[in-house]
Enzyme design. Sequence first.
Site, PDB file in Angstrom:
ATOM      1  N   GLY A 142       0.937  -1.291   0.148  1.00  0.00           N
ATOM      2  CA  GLY A 142      -0.019   0.008  -0.138  1.00  0.00           C
ATOM      3  C   GLY A 142       0.829   1.195   0.024  1.00  0.00           C
ATOM      4  O   GLY A 142       2.132   1.426  -0.560  1.00  0.00           O
ATOM      5  N   GLU A 143       0.367   2.125   0.614  1.00  0.00           N
ATOM      6  CA  GLU A 143       1.308   3.623   0.758  1.00  0.00           C
ATOM      7  C   GLU A 143       0.921   4.375  -0.644  1.00  0.00           C
ATOM      8  O   GLU A 143       1.372   5.464  -0.497  1.00  0.00           O
ATOM      9  CB  GLU A 143       2.470   3.505   1.170  1.00  0.00           C
ATOM     10  CG  GLU A 143       2.690   2.934   2.582  1.00  0.00           C
ATOM     11  CD  GLU A 143       4.183   2.991   3.012  1.00  0.00           C
ATOM     12  OE1 GLU A 143       5.037   3.613   2.148  1.00  0.00           O
ATOM     13  OE2 GLU A 143       4.511   2.497   3.997  1.00  0.00           O
TER      14      GLU A 143
END
Length: 337
Positions: free
Chosen positions: A304-305
């Site tokens: 993610g991120e």
Amino acid sequence: MPPVLDADRAAAIQARLDAQARPPGSLGRLESLAVQIGQILRTEAPRLQEPTVLLCAGDHGLVAQGVSAWPSSVTTLMMQGILSGEATVSVLARQHGLNVQVVDCGVIDPLPEQPGLVLRRVGAGTADALLQPAMTPEQCRTAIRNGREQVASLPGNAILLGEMGIGNTSPASLLLARLAGLPIEQVVGPGAGLDAAGRQHKIQVLGQVLERHVQATEPLDALAALGGFEIATLAGAVLQAALENRVIVVDGFITSSAVLVAARLQPAVLERCVFSHVSAEPGHRLMLQAMQADPLLQFGMRLGEGSAAALVWPLLESACRALNEIAPLEKVMARGA
């Protein structure tokens, strides 16, 4: 929202590619990517300008039910790591010259004001969806409006979607199960490190959440009952970016859930989306299938991120450069005449 896919423009871009000094089709997927970007930006000579990683963060009341291996306090710690330039997405963004904007959509422990941080707080984390809707309808509308306004304030013609929020694979799984009509046990994965027993507990809890909100079947109703502040903000961002014909680079499971909601409201948003990868989180492949999306990479990532979106950014730049800068075969051959 009008479509951007234009057969005449696509044919004109493909003709430019086919006329280059190389075998037609020899750049494979890079060519279709160039054609897509040209259609999104409505030009036969697309150039990507001032891209921003829009990283939306929020906390989730459902974490209280033990659906995550980490406490909500880690959300704020990771936000600070991103803002300090020490997190994965920060490193990749710095490598590729991407601006990163961290949007606090509603974490429990807010950070002090600092460069790169935008405050679009709807609340201090969502409610526990096992007990009540995660958001009120007004909170959901506010988050969507925040996402729209944030994108409208950005320069450039491309955004990369990112997120941060402990426990947010749970609302993503819930939205996928509800909007795609899939059994919850098929879409739930380990998230950020649950073991087999933890995953089974997560499946049980999320099944109960779906039963509690069985009437929330329309996209906005499902988003309010099951979603998160950061997911709703991202959904608004996607809708606005698509309306402005920006290139939208989608990251993984969580950001894809925001796109899924947006696409259920405005199907043409998908024409503006480049899906970076298929995550190792099991629900992501099913989510991509539900949107008939064809991701660029399969690297086994599940961070993610916005990390995968940042990772594939050079491919988009290369697609545009290849279209605009490779010499036509006719020009090359004329040198030997």
